[in-house]
Design a protein around this motif. Structure first.
Motif: not given
Length: 310
Positions: A9-10, A17-18, A22-23
């Motif tokens: 989960k962490h 957040k970033v 990744y996109l």
């Protein structure tokens, strides 16, 4: 288990957040999967008697029959010799010149002149292969080409450069250097700017000449990058630029211009009876040789200079 779920989960929260990063990497990953890994499925037709009606899975398995056919063909020696010869010529002539060019520009004091030279040498990289070949044909034309006109001024006879087999490799390599030297030297210029200026200052204080500073400071500073690029170029030693070679070919220079890539293209797509399985086997053979060379040179570089890709 609870700890593993919490860690998962962490990690997911950190990725969320970033998500923009990744996109950004998503499209290159999709491209690699579709156009690099996807075609690997079709590589198995190199080991089959491929029939379009039966499909890849329905075609009969013939093992290494197509490879043996290529190895025993009368064209094998000539094509391999042309490919390796052109590749090594390009590598040996084209690899050190960007390094020399970058070292020369690094010691140019006039910033305006330096930027002008960089722009002029960098611009040809954006010329398409078709336009480049068109320029070459105009410059090297037997009657109207500027090169033959200059030769005529000195009393020489016109030369059919594109129709003479012996000139093919030199014309290919010279035009390739002219087109790519400005682009290839960029990474070396960037590496030179990363060298600690205090080393040059100490060299000047000790009375070192420019050549000594180049030999003992600049070259060791860019050597790791040069070795890495050399290893990568070695892996592509049999890739000689299919489009350019094909456009430069004509019936007069075919003896020295036929390489593996153009031969595969003609066998697989333009022949009266397309040999998809045979051409795939030849292409797979070329890729295998490139992989072996890459691994070999990388291992040698690691043992000798402790600089390698992995």
């Amino acid at each position: 288990m609870t700890g593993m779920k919490a860690t998962g989960k962490h990690t997911f929260k950190q990725m969320a957040k970033v998500w923009q990063l990744y996109l950004l990497i998503l499209l290159p990953v999709i491209y690699i999967i579709i156009f690099k890994y996807g075609p690997m499925y079709g590589a198995q037709i190199a080991f089959k008697d491929f029939s379009v009606s039966k499909g890849i899975m329905g075609s009969e398995w013939v093992g290494f029959a197509h490879f043996k056919e290529f190895f025993h063909s009368y064209e094998f020696t000539r094509i391999l010799k042309n490919t390796v010869g052109l590749s090594l010529y390009t590598l040996l002539a084209g690899f050190p010149l960007p390094i020399i060019f970058a070292l020369s520009l690094n010691y140019v004091g006039n910033r305006s002149f330096k930027k002008s030279v960089q722009m002029i040498t960098f611009a040809p990289y954006f010329i398409s292969v078709v336009v480049l070949i068109g320029i070459m044909l105009q410059f090297l034309a037997p009657r109207t080409g500027i090169i033959n006109i200059i030769i005529g001024w000195f009393g020489g006879d016109a030369i059919n450069f594109m129709g003479t087999p012996g000139y093919f490799k030199t014309i290919y390599v010279a035009s390739d250097i002219w087109q790519t030297i400005g682009f290839n030297c960029i990474i070396y210029i960037a590496a030179l700017t990363g060298i600690d200026p205090s080393q040059h200052e100490a060299g000047i204080v000790d009375g070192a000449t420019k050549l000594q500073r180049i030999w003992y400071i600049d070259l060791p500073g860019i050597l790791p990058i040069a070795i890495t690029l050399f290893i990568l170029n070695t892996g592509h030693v049999l890739d000689v630029g299919f489009e350019k070679v094909l456009l430069m070919q004509n019936p007069l220079n075919m003896r020295t211009s036929e390489v593996i890539d153009t031969y595969v293209y003609k066998q697989g797509l333009t022949s009266m009876v397309p040999n998809y399985d045979y051409s795939t086997a030849i292409g797979l053979f070329k890729s295998f040789i490139g992989l072996v060379l890459l691994l070999t040179v990388n291992k040698i570089a690691k043992k000798v200079g402790q600089t390698s890709l992995w």
